[in-house]
Design a protein around this motif. Structure first.
Motif, mmCIF file in Angstrom:
data_model
loop_
_atom_site.group_PDB
_atom_site.id
_atom_site.type_symbol
_atom_site.label_atom_id
_atom_site.label_comp_id
_atom_site.label_asym_id
_atom_site.label_seq_id
_atom_site.Cartn_x
_atom_site.Cartn_y
_atom_site.Cartn_z
ATOM 1 N N THR A 1 -9.252 7.569 -7.340
ATOM 2 C CA THR A 1 -9.530 6.204 -7.802
ATOM 3 C C THR A 1 -11.020 5.899 -7.713
ATOM 4 O O THR A 1 -11.606 5.293 -8.618
ATOM 5 C CB THR A 1 -8.735 5.176 -6.975
ATOM 6 O OG1 THR A 1 -7.332 5.486 -7.057
ATOM 7 C CG2 THR A 1 -8.961 3.763 -7.477
ATOM 8 N N MET B 1 -7.736 -6.549 -12.864
ATOM 9 C CA MET B 1 -7.593 -5.890 -11.567
ATOM 10 C C MET B 1 -7.218 -6.898 -10.487
ATOM 11 O O MET B 1 -6.318 -6.655 -9.669
ATOM 12 C CB MET B 1 -8.895 -5.186 -11.193
ATOM 13 C CG MET B 1 -8.856 -4.438 -9.877
ATOM 14 S SD MET B 1 -10.420 -3.599 -9.521
ATOM 15 C CE MET B 1 -11.485 -4.997 -9.166
ATOM 16 N N SER C 1 -3.537 -7.019 -8.743
ATOM 17 C CA SER C 1 -3.534 -6.777 -7.302
ATOM 18 C C SER C 1 -2.822 -7.901 -6.558
ATOM 19 O O SER C 1 -2.053 -7.661 -5.620
ATOM 20 C CB SER C 1 -4.969 -6.642 -6.794
ATOM 21 O OG SER C 1 -4.993 -6.367 -5.421
ATOM 22 N N PHE D 1 4.201 1.045 -7.442
ATOM 23 C CA PHE D 1 2.870 0.582 -7.823
ATOM 24 C C PHE D 1 1.860 1.713 -8.023
ATOM 25 O O PHE D 1 1.107 1.699 -9.010
ATOM 26 C CB PHE D 1 2.348 -0.445 -6.820
ATOM 27 C CG PHE D 1 3.186 -1.697 -6.769
ATOM 28 C CD1 PHE D 1 3.588 -2.323 -7.939
ATOM 29 C CD2 PHE D 1 3.591 -2.249 -5.565
ATOM 30 C CE1 PHE D 1 4.375 -3.465 -7.914
ATOM 31 C CE2 PHE D 1 4.372 -3.390 -5.525
ATOM 32 C CZ PHE D 1 4.767 -4.000 -6.709
ATOM 33 N N GLY E 1 0.195 2.251 -11.561
ATOM 34 C CA GLY E 1 -1.268 2.201 -11.558
ATOM 35 C C GLY E 1 -1.887 3.488 -12.067
ATOM 36 O O GLY E 1 -2.836 3.465 -12.866
ATOM 37 N N MET F 1 -4.150 3.850 -15.476
ATOM 38 C CA MET F 1 -5.515 4.367 -15.412
ATOM 39 C C MET F 1 -5.720 5.475 -16.442
ATOM 40 O O MET F 1 -6.752 5.528 -17.115
ATOM 41 C CB MET F 1 -5.825 4.897 -14.008
ATOM 42 C CG MET F 1 -6.267 3.827 -13.044
ATOM 43 S SD MET F 1 -7.554 4.373 -11.878
ATOM 44 C CE MET F 1 -6.928 5.911 -11.293
ATOM 45 N N GLY G 1 -4.583 -0.870 -14.009
ATOM 46 C CA GLY G 1 -4.264 0.339 -13.246
ATOM 47 C C GLY G 1 -4.931 0.332 -11.883
ATOM 48 O O GLY G 1 -4.308 0.650 -10.861
ATOM 49 N N PHE H 1 -3.256 -2.015 -9.312
ATOM 50 C CA PHE H 1 -2.063 -1.492 -8.650
ATOM 51 C C PHE H 1 -2.415 -0.514 -7.529
ATOM 52 O O PHE H 1 -1.584 -0.246 -6.665
ATOM 53 C CB PHE H 1 -1.167 -0.769 -9.660
ATOM 54 C CG PHE H 1 -0.312 -1.696 -10.486
ATOM 55 C CD1 PHE H 1 0.645 -2.506 -9.886
ATOM 56 C CD2 PHE H 1 -0.458 -1.748 -11.862
ATOM 57 C CE1 PHE H 1 1.435 -3.358 -10.647
ATOM 58 C CE2 PHE H 1 0.333 -2.593 -12.635
ATOM 59 C CZ PHE H 1 1.278 -3.408 -12.024
ATOM 60 N N LEU H 2 -3.640 0.028 -7.555
ATOM 61 C CA LEU H 2 -3.993 1.107 -6.626
ATOM 62 C C LEU H 2 -4.960 0.711 -5.514
ATOM 63 O O LEU H 2 -4.849 1.217 -4.394
ATOM 64 C CB LEU H 2 -4.620 2.267 -7.415
ATOM 65 C CG LEU H 2 -3.683 3.075 -8.306
ATOM 66 C CD1 LEU H 2 -4.478 4.020 -9.187
ATOM 67 C CD2 LEU H 2 -2.684 3.856 -7.469
#
Length: 522
Positions: free
Chosen positions: A284, A321, A325, A341, A345, A349, A378, A381-382
């Protein structure tokens, strides 16, 4: 219920937690905002102090010190208590900021930026570890939107604030601005944050492990910073750094198996979820910081945006984002479920980066904004889920090293992402310019031409350069999409372990021990 009645204390404690969280968000903002502000001020700094040939070291010194100190700050917090260690990191950061603002030449600025980076290494780790101490994982999802909001504010506000400060107050205030914010965070945390004191007896700091890890991380960051720019990837200097890094990290792993209080206890990597979150966090960071670097560059060079406007044009990515989130955090808090998630995510991405790779000289701002929103979703979610799951995968005594390790992997990912995507981008730009017979200044300056500089170029050269930048952007984001696929696949192997606070504590602890295969007595 008297002085010992819990109901009377519950509301003041809740208020204290909210005040502490506000102070922690200010500290997080300091850590994230700094590079964004300073980046905008760099041309003015070079104009006054000179030393253009050492310009990259202003950023490199800060990055090196931050990365190398991150795991050490985490371990010190576990050993000596988070409050004192966190306050120390803020003080060091503020001292570095004040000294950087007073720098009289480029050498001083680089040295003071290293001091600042040393403190910054403890800011993010301290924030995450203290939140991990104060708030159970099940409840932590509520605050994901807040943290994502701070990140978005830093990325959007950084260039705006940096430009405004540099134009009206001078570049030195791009450092001095940290002082009042830091002072507020320092005062609030000193007064309100109360954590259990640590027993410092029988503690032996793993100095050898810390030294080896510092050498290893420094070598990695220098390889990714210098490779393809200062030195060829196959040069003797880069090979030496790689060899030193490998030897230091192998030695570090060996020392960790013997140390009484290892800087990074290897047993945490026996937990599948923790290891997967480290990998996903690395990937990420690789993708995110590459995108944040190349999107404004594309917008300025190809779409004609100013430096300030290019920051605002990142809004679709940053807002999506933040919103995603927040939603993911709420769902996690309400359901205790989170495995879906990282999968969603990771998939978004890949799609977002693939779409961004399709941009060319004719892509509109609306179209690129939609592509950025997909990528931002994406990331949403990360970004916080990786830290949440990593902290939930270790015992409370390892909260600091879990937070610092996850932060470190993300930092190293960003270094690799910027270096590798940057090398590919620059190579493609130069190749395209050479192929079009439009070398000269544009080729030499590579990707460093802004909208104002482009306007001064002849039309033919400018169009050739915009085509080259578009081609370089395609190559960089195609690579990013390929790397993101690895994270997407890794997400499928995450095991849904109950979040602490999601049910009976014993059940969650039992699941943690079973997943990590650590004996109950560990």
């Amino acid at each position: 219920m008297g002085k010992t009645g819990k109901p009377e204390k519950a509301e003041p404690q809740a208020r204290s937690v909210r005040v502490v969280l506000l102070a922690l968000m200010i500290a997080m903002l300091l850590a994230m905002l700094d590079n964004m502000i300073v980046g905008t001020a760099m041309p003015t700094i070079v104009g006054e102090l000179g030393g253009l040939e050492h310009l990259s070291w202003v950023v490199t010194a800060y990055t090196l010190a931050t990365a190398a100190s991150t795991p050490i700050w985490g371990k010190l917090g576990d050993i000596y208590g988070r409050k004192g260690v966190f306050l120390a990191s803020i003080v060091i950061f503020l001292i570095g900021s004040a000294l950087s603002g007073m720098a009289q030449d480029m050498g001083q600025l680089i040295g003071f930026r290293a001091v600042q980076g040393l403190g910054a290494g403890g800011l993010m780790v301290g924030v995450m570890a203290i939140i991990g101490d104060l708030i159970p994982p099940r409840e932590r999802g509520k605050y994901q939107g807040m943290m994502a909001g701070v990140m978005a504010l830093a990325m959007i506000g950084g260039p705006l604030v940096g430009g405004t400060i540099t134009d009206h107050l001078g570049w030195r205030w791009s450092f001095y601005i940290n002082l009042p914010l830091g002072a507020v965070a320092l005062a609030m945390i000193t007064i309100v944050l109360h954590l259990p004191a640590k027993d410092r007896s029988q503690v032996k700091v793993d100095y050898l492990g810390a030294a080896l890890l510092t050498v290893g991380i420094t070598s990695i960051v220098l390889v990714t910073t210098w490779g393809g720019t200062e030195y060829a990837w196959s040069s003797a200097r880069i090979m030496e750094l790689i060899a030193i890094g490998v030897v230091a990290l192998v030695g570090f792993i060996y020392v960790q198996t013997k140390a009484a209080e290892p800087i990074m206890p290897l047993h945490i990597f026996k937990n599948r979820n923790f290891t997967l979150m480290s990998v996903i966090g690395f990937l990420t960071g690789f993708v995110m910081f590459g995108a944040v670097l190349f999107l404004p560059l594309y917008q300025q060079s190809v779409q004609g945006a100013s430096a300030t406007n290019s920051g605002l044009l990142l809004l679709p990515m940053l807002l999506s984002m933040m919103v995603v989130s927040l939603i993911a955090g709420r769902v996690t808090t309400n359901s205790g479920k989170y495995k879906i998630f990282p999968i969603i995510g990771g998939g978004l991405m890949v799609v977002g980066l693939f779409l961004l790779a399709q941009m060319d000289t004719g892509t509109s701002r609306l179209t690129s904004g939609i592509y950025m929103a997909v990528l931002g979703a994406g990331m949403g979610f990360l970004m916080q889920i990786t830290m949440l799951v990593a902290q939930n995968s270790v015992e409370m005594r390892d909260m600091g090293v879990a937070s610092s390790s996850t932060t470190l992997f993300r930092t190293l990912g960003s270094s690799f992402g910027v270096a590798i995507m940057g090398a590919l981008f620059t190579s493609r730009v130069q190749d395209e310019m050479s192929a079009l017979g439009r070398g000269g200044a544009a080729t030499q300056q590579s990707a460093q031409l802004d909208a104002a500089s482009l306007a001064k170029l002849p039309d033919v050269v400018r169009e050739a350069y915009q085509h080259a930048v578009s081609s370089g952007t395609h190559a960089a984001f195609t690579l990013g999409a390929a790397v993101a696929v690895i994270g997407f696949v890794a997400a499928f192997f995450v095991k849904e372990v109950p979040l602490r606070g999601a049910g009976p504590q014993k059940a969650a602890d039992a699941a943690l021990v079973a997943d990590s295969k650590i004996p109950q007595s560990a």
